[in-house]
Design an enzyme around this catalytic site. Sequence first.
Site, short mmCIF file in Angstrom:
data_model
loop_
_atom_site.label_atom_id
_atom_site.label_comp_id
_atom_site.label_asym_id
_atom_site.label_seq_id
_atom_site.Cartn_x
_atom_site.Cartn_y
_atom_site.Cartn_z
N LYS A 101 11.27 -26.87 -38.95
CA LYS A 101 9.87 -26.85 -39.38
C LYS A 101 9.65 -25.71 -40.38
O LYS A 101 10.52 -24.85 -40.56
CB LYS A 101 8.98 -26.69 -38.15
N TYR A 126 1.44 1.06 -58.80
CA TYR A 126 0.05 1.22 -58.35
C TYR A 126 -0.05 2.38 -57.37
O TYR A 126 0.76 2.51 -56.46
CB TYR A 126 -0.44 -0.04 -57.65
C1 LIG Z 1 9.58 -23.68 -33.18
C2 LIG Z 1 9.97 -24.31 -31.92
C3 LIG Z 1 11.28 -24.18 -31.45
C4 LIG Z 1 12.30 -23.28 -32.09
O1 LIG Z 1 12.02 -21.98 -31.65
P1 LIG Z 1 12.91 -20.72 -32.10
O2 LIG Z 1 12.27 -19.59 -31.37
O3 LIG Z 1 12.70 -20.60 -33.57
O4 LIG Z 1 14.29 -20.98 -31.72
C5 LIG Z 1 11.62 -24.89 -30.32
N1 LIG Z 1 10.72 -25.67 -29.68
C6 LIG Z 1 9.44 -25.78 -30.09
C7 LIG Z 1 8.50 -26.63 -29.32
C8 LIG Z 1 9.02 -25.09 -31.21
O5 LIG Z 1 7.75 -25.19 -31.60
#
Ligand SMILES: *Cc1c(COP(=O)(O)O)cnc(C)c1O
Length: 346
Positions: free
Chosen positions: A38, A246
């Site tokens: 994601k 800056y």
């Molecule tokens: C983002 C997510 C993961 C992955 O988590 P990490 O901490 O990045 O390994 C796994 N399960 C769900 C439901 C998530 O939203």
Amino acid sequence: MLDPPAHARLIIDTGALAANWQRFAAAGGPAVCGAAIKADGYGLGARAALDALYGAGGRIFFVAHWREVAALGALPAGAELAVLHGVAADEMAMALASDARPVLVTPAQVAAWKPTGRPCDVMVDTGLNRLGLSPAEAVSGLLEGLAVDTLHSHLACAEEGAHPLNARQLADFAALAALLPGMRRALANSAGIGLGADYCFGLTRPGIGLFGGGLGPDGSRLAPVAGLEARIIQLRDLPAGQSVGYGATFVAQRPSRIAVVALGYADGYARSFSNTGAAIVDGVRCSVAGRVAMDLTAFDVTDARPLAEGDWLTIDFDLAAAAAASGRTEYELLTGLGARYARVCR
Ligand SMILES: *Cc1c(COP(=O)(O)O)cnc(C)c1O
């Protein structure tokens, strides 16, 4: 217009990505090892991540939004994609036209999906109190007639190690799963896999660890995946006493050579790297001189070998150190990297 050249590069070490996935896959034992890609593959590029992880043996991928499904394009043979936010009423048509399956998170989503007869996953909340059916809803008969591939839950405190909520969520999820036979089960994110084999069930969902963040399942560092490089637009020689940037927060204590590069906080190079971050030139650490601006950062390259305008600087982006220096989490550092980089797989 021709495709303009990038002035900043995000280097993605696909070999390291694959090696990290292998470590989580091995730690999960018989569990299938999925991959959360994601937020555009944690900022590195979801498609490149999917291809590299598929090459390593990954077959089950997770995104959050249907827009991310669309951006990924066609999947390679045998790859499966699941959408963690489930499916909203105005996404049904798209979901039905796609091979991806929703991870249904509310009773309303379950009710809307059931008549389609299509496969889905289901998220049950066991204590994070974020997305998911309550355990009572999950065993109420609501799931009857639903083609559930995987029953998921998500840990609140996996990164806290021995937190008592971990054992409680594990016990509640196992008890619930026993009442809902015929489904694959998944509980663990990256840190959850490190909690032990009990947490891995039939499928795991590592994310951050694949991209080099956090610790591996055995508690050791993972291979870094993301590297930053930025091009020197201008070099300037500064007499002692002159300031840079800056707020004039860097004042040259000696005659100094300053390289101004195309990298700024709009590229996710945190403003907190002002006067603390560094570029590495043949092993020589060249500190950020002054404030990080939106599009530009200056480095004191006085001690580096001779550089020319147009040369590329390698930026120190050790995630753990960068997180400590910037006050941001490794997740924020990666997912904030922005859209101006050329993302280059090596
Ligand atoms: C983002 C997510 C993961 C992955 O988590 P990490 O901490 O990045 O390994 C796994 N399960 C769900 C439901 C998530 O939203």
